[in-house]
Design an enzyme around this catalytic site. Structure first.
Site, mmCIF file in Angstrom:
data_model
loop_
_atom_site.group_PDB
_atom_site.id
_atom_site.type_symbol
_atom_site.label_atom_id
_atom_site.label_comp_id
_atom_site.label_asym_id
_atom_site.label_seq_id
_atom_site.Cartn_x
_atom_site.Cartn_y
_atom_site.Cartn_z
ATOM 1 N N ASP A 1 0.876 -1.164 0.000
ATOM 2 C CA ASP A 1 0.000 0.000 0.000
ATOM 3 C C ASP A 1 0.922 1.226 0.000
ATOM 4 O O ASP A 1 2.111 1.143 0.299
ATOM 5 C CB ASP A 1 -0.951 -0.009 1.210
ATOM 6 C CG ASP A 1 -2.144 0.930 0.989
ATOM 7 O OD1 ASP A 1 -2.070 1.794 0.085
ATOM 8 O OD2 ASP A 1 -3.137 0.814 1.713
HETATM 9 C C1 BGC Z 1 -4.888 3.471 0.141
HETATM 10 C C2 BGC Z 1 -5.024 2.513 -1.021
HETATM 11 C C3 BGC Z 1 -4.816 3.266 -2.317
HETATM 12 C C4 BGC Z 1 -3.460 3.948 -2.266
HETATM 13 C C5 BGC Z 1 -3.155 4.747 -3.519
HETATM 14 C C6 BGC Z 1 -3.608 4.284 0.094
HETATM 15 O O1 BGC Z 1 -3.621 5.285 1.051
HETATM 16 O O2 BGC Z 1 -4.925 2.740 1.351
HETATM 17 O O3 BGC Z 1 -6.282 1.906 -0.996
HETATM 18 O O4 BGC Z 1 -4.928 2.395 -3.389
HETATM 19 O O5 BGC Z 1 -3.432 4.841 -1.174
HETATM 20 O O6 BGC Z 1 -3.946 5.882 -3.545
#
Ligand code: BGC
Length: 810
Positions: A239
């Site tokens: 993530d």
């Molecule tokens: C989120 C993800 C997301 C990623 C990119 C993170 O903060 O938890 O779900 O895909 O950011 O935006």
């Protein structure tokens, strides 16, 4: 579960990635292991870059170096996961996936970052609107349908957040602490389903830790289970900003760090390899997966490229330029299927077009249609319910009734429902603001007074639920609840229409309003979809994918959520959602699976047959009402009397069936044998117990219309015994059990002594005073049990002596 062939997405690379990686320098390989920008992977000789975008209820295409919604390219905003879950319709969700893929391709996107299928452990999780359900089977089926749809369109997905990301509080550091059975049966099971059924090209590991270890550094989770047990062949990415120890991550199987982590990371990895801390093979393996993803993305792009100028350059950021009428219509269809008719006393709904209607509530005019945070999409257009209702009926009056600012958005009644730490949610209104609020409310009451029906739009303002923070309570804003009370005083014919991304408490008014409609967050076409349902153009068929509790204090995680000291104990174990309310026999406001229709359905059957694949359940459903409608047939399974603690029932299959008035149809539901299994912690494996299973079929988890019992053979796995196994386990053992039990029973023991004796571990027997049992005899007993030699009579010869002595000592 069988593997399915896959369209050309990012797992089906055209060139040989390993050969390319062999030609790269260590620095080049290390550079591939993190992003090149916020959304792109790094290039290397022979290796193109892949472009990622959030979603997955649409495409959030940003510029490579931009992390913010500002400037995102418009895309159709389909209903978010909270609503897709309520459709219980995998075919429809798959079509949404296909449409998302088409838009991703148009916008130059190779990987859509989703779906998110984390379990809704608590209604307080701030990101529940991005997740499907409290039930792993439903979350897995809807997730698999979306992955299948997107990947059929030639675009890769990233199943997230793997795993146990069930809260936003301290999401980057908190440890979700739970036993192995809970992890397997609840928090990993949906992921297992999607991975084995739909083969997502990539997975996104979660921010949190599980039992103390960051998921991206947990080799057991990220490699042994995911790849070894489930056969995942794609890429695992972090993530955004989740990486804690990169070297440990590469070792564990976390292939790609996102977003760009900079040259420092490259140096770190190179130094780790050179000093022998990190194996070059691990770097090669992850680099190969990044190359495979990038090559497959390039191949998929080339397959669809028409050679013309990029649509992105042509259309810019004008929403209308991107508007796709067919996708908007699909978004409306999906939204209308997600609306859940919770209550409809006296058939107040659907509304006849000539009825004089008062629409009350700012949310009717200013819809809440998706949640805040990284999943937010710039829609191509936005329908509001007020306009759609005005289009449907000639006599509509409107009053906003309340505002949606922070003051009006503060939580309502605090009757035992305000959570610790709720300080700071109290807003002191200025006298002027109070006067303005009163004027709005008084106007709404006046408008409502003479209406044939009042459509009261209530819900949570945008500020109430968002990525990055959890909710403090499940209350609707106080201003809305106060206004509802006043409206009910002047006109009881009120339909409450809700907009919220996760459940809200309804117990303060649910029994005082004749009709209640759960409208969740429905995407850009939700306004029209609500009007379709309210006016009966669509007969509602949405079902609750999460229980609506009477109060937050009843919910499974209430005493532990969100934890302390960066740890949260999942003490409720497998009893999540309806499993909890059923096991504790708690009343709920509306149960899991609930949802009404404008018609009624009758059930007959079920007939259940078994074979090696599992159960086939057949039930005949009849539309017993006067209008066409859709029933969501749900099948729950349990094993009453099992010695293993089990939920009173678990969703095992579901199907939608469309029926004309008077029409009957046989619905066939397949329950895979794997879905009857529980996780045996001692054997450390899935296990199907033999026994009489109860199959319940109905319209919700608490509206079960037909029941049948069916014999299921055990999986024949002979549990292995160890020296630490108890005499009781030896007695229950399929090979030696009958002999051991017979001998002990022959010794004429009282029940009390039998119970005490059966708890004794086998390796303690030689140490009991005067037992005469030797270590060799215990080993012989184990050999017989485990099929490694010996005969039972010799090995157990001395047990009688032991038991006799034991009895005398008592
Ligand atoms: C989120 C993800 C997301 C990623 C990119 C993170 O903060 O938890 O779900 O895909 O950011 O935006």
């Amino acid at each position: 579960m069988p593997k399915k062939p896959q369209a050309r997405t990012a797992v089906a690379a055209a060139a040989a990635p390993a050969a390319i990686v062999r030609k790269l320098t260590l620095e080049q390989k290390a550079r591939l292991l993190s992003g090149a920008s916020f959304w792109t992977t790094a290039e290397a000789p022979g290796v193109p870059s892949a472009f990622f975008a959030d979603g997955p209820h649409g495409v959030r295409r940003l510029a490579p170096d931009v992390g913010d919604i500002e400037g995102a390219v418009p895309a159709t905003c389909f209903p978010p996961a909270v609503a897709l879950g309520s459709t219980f319709d995998v075919g429809l969700v798959r079509r949404v996936g296909e449409a998302v893929a088409a838009e991703a391709k148009e916008r130059g996107i190779d990987v859509v970052l989703g779906p998110g299928i984390n379990i809704k452990r608590s209604p307080l999780c701030g990101r529940n609107f991005e997740y499907v359900s409290e039930d792993p089977l439903l979350a897995g089926e809807i997730g698999a349908a979306l992955v299948t749809g997107v990947q059929a369109g030639g675009v890769a997905t990233s199943l997230k957040h793997f795993a146990a990301n069930n809260q936003e509080t301290e999401r980057m550091r908190v440890s979700a602490d739970m036993d192995e059975r809970t992890l397997r049966e609840i928090y990993l099971r949906g992921f297992q389903r999607v991975v084995t059924k739909a083969r997502p090209a990539t997975l996104m590991s979660s921010y949190n830790r599980i039992n103390g270890t960051h998921t991206g550094e947990d080799r057991r989770i990220t490699t042994d289970i995911l790849r070894g047990e489930w056969g995942f062949e794609g890429l695992v990415m972090s993530d955004w900003g989740a990486v804690h120890d990169r070297v440990a991550g590469v070792r564990a199987g976390l292939d790609l760090e996102m977003p760009a982590a900079g040259e420092g990371r490259v140096k770190e990895l190179v130094a780790a390899v050179r000093s022998g801390v990190l194996d070059l093979d691990d770097v090669d393996r992850s680099a190969t997966r990044v190359v495979a993803l990038a090559l497959a993305a390039q191949a998929a792009r080339e397959e669809t490229a028409d050679g013309g100028p990029s649509p992105l350059a042509e259309r810019g950021h004008d929403p209308e330029a991107w508007h796709d009428a067919a996708h908007h219509a699909l978004a409306r269809e999906a939204a209308s299927r997600a609306v859940v008719l919770l209550k409809n006393d006296g058939g107040l709904l659907p509304i006849a077009p000539q009825t004089r209607v008062a629409v009350i509530g700012e949310l009717a005019r200013t819809p809440r249609y998706q949640g805040s945070g990284s999943s937010q999409i710039v829609p191509t257009r936005l329908d509001d319910a007020l306009t759609a209702i005005q289009d449907a009926a000639p006599e509509v009056v409107f009053a906003p009734g309340y505002g949606l600012g922070p003051a009006e958005g503060s939580a309502g009644s605090t009757s035992g429902a305000t959570r610790r730490g709720a300080v700071g949610r109290l807003w002191r209104r200025s006298a002027a603001a109070a006067d303005a609020a009163e004027a709005l409310a008084a106007d709404a009451v006046a408008v409502a007074r003479d209406a044939g029906v009042v459509l009261f739009f209530a819900g949570l303002p945008q500020s109430a639920e968002a990525e990055g923070r959890d909710r403090l309570d499940i209350e609707l804003p106080a201003a809305q609840l106060e206004l509802l009370d006043r409206v009910l005083e002047v006109n009881p014919r009120v339909v409450v229409v809700l907009s919220n991304g996760s459940v809200v408490r309804l117990s303060g008014f649910a029994d005082r309003v004749p009709a209640l409609v759960e409208g969740w967050l429905l995407g850009q076409a939700g306004g029209g979809a609500l009007a379709d349902v309210l006016y009966g153009r669509v007969n509602p068929s949405g079902r609750l994918a999460e229980t609506v509790p009477l109060r937050i204090e009843d919910t499974p995680a209430w005493t532990s959520f969100p934890g302390t000291g960066l740890r949260v104990t999942y003490g409720e174990g497998i009893y999540v959602g309806y499993r909890w309310y059923d096991a504790r026999d708690l009343d709920v406001q509306f149960p899991f699976g609930h949802g009404l229709s404008y018609t009624t359905f009758g059930y007959s059957g079920p007939g259940v047959s078994t074979d090696d694949a599992g159960l086939t359940v057949r039930v005949t459903v009849t539309n017993t009402g006067g209008v066409a409608g859709r029933e969501v047939v749900q099948c729950y399974v349990s094993l009453p009397g099992s010695p293993v603690p089990r939920a009173p029932r678990s969703l095992a299959a579901f199907a939608v069936v469309d029926l004309a008035p008077g029409e009957s149809r046989e619905v066939e539901l397949s329950v895979a044998r794997d879905d009857l299994a529980y996780w045996d912690v001692q054997a450390d494996r899935w296990r199907v117990e033999g026994g009489t299973y109860r199959v319940e079929v109905g319209a919700s988890s608490r509206d079960l219309r037909a029941t049948a019992d069916v014999e299921v053979p055990s999986d024949g796995v002979v549990p292995s015994l160890t020296a630490a196994s108890s005499l009781g386990e030896a007695m229950a053992h399929p090979v030696i059990g009958p002999t051991v039990t017979g001998m002990l029973q022959g010794a004429g023991l009282s029940d009390d002594v039998m119970i005490m004796t059966s708890a004794m571990p086998l390796d303690r027997l030689p140490y009991q005073p005067g037992s005469g049992v030797t270590h060799k005899q215990v080993r012989q007993l184990l050999d017989v049990a485990n099929g490694t030699g010996g005969v039972v009579t010799r090995a157990t010869g001395r047990l009688l002596t032991l038991v006799g002595r034991f009895r005398r000592h008592r």
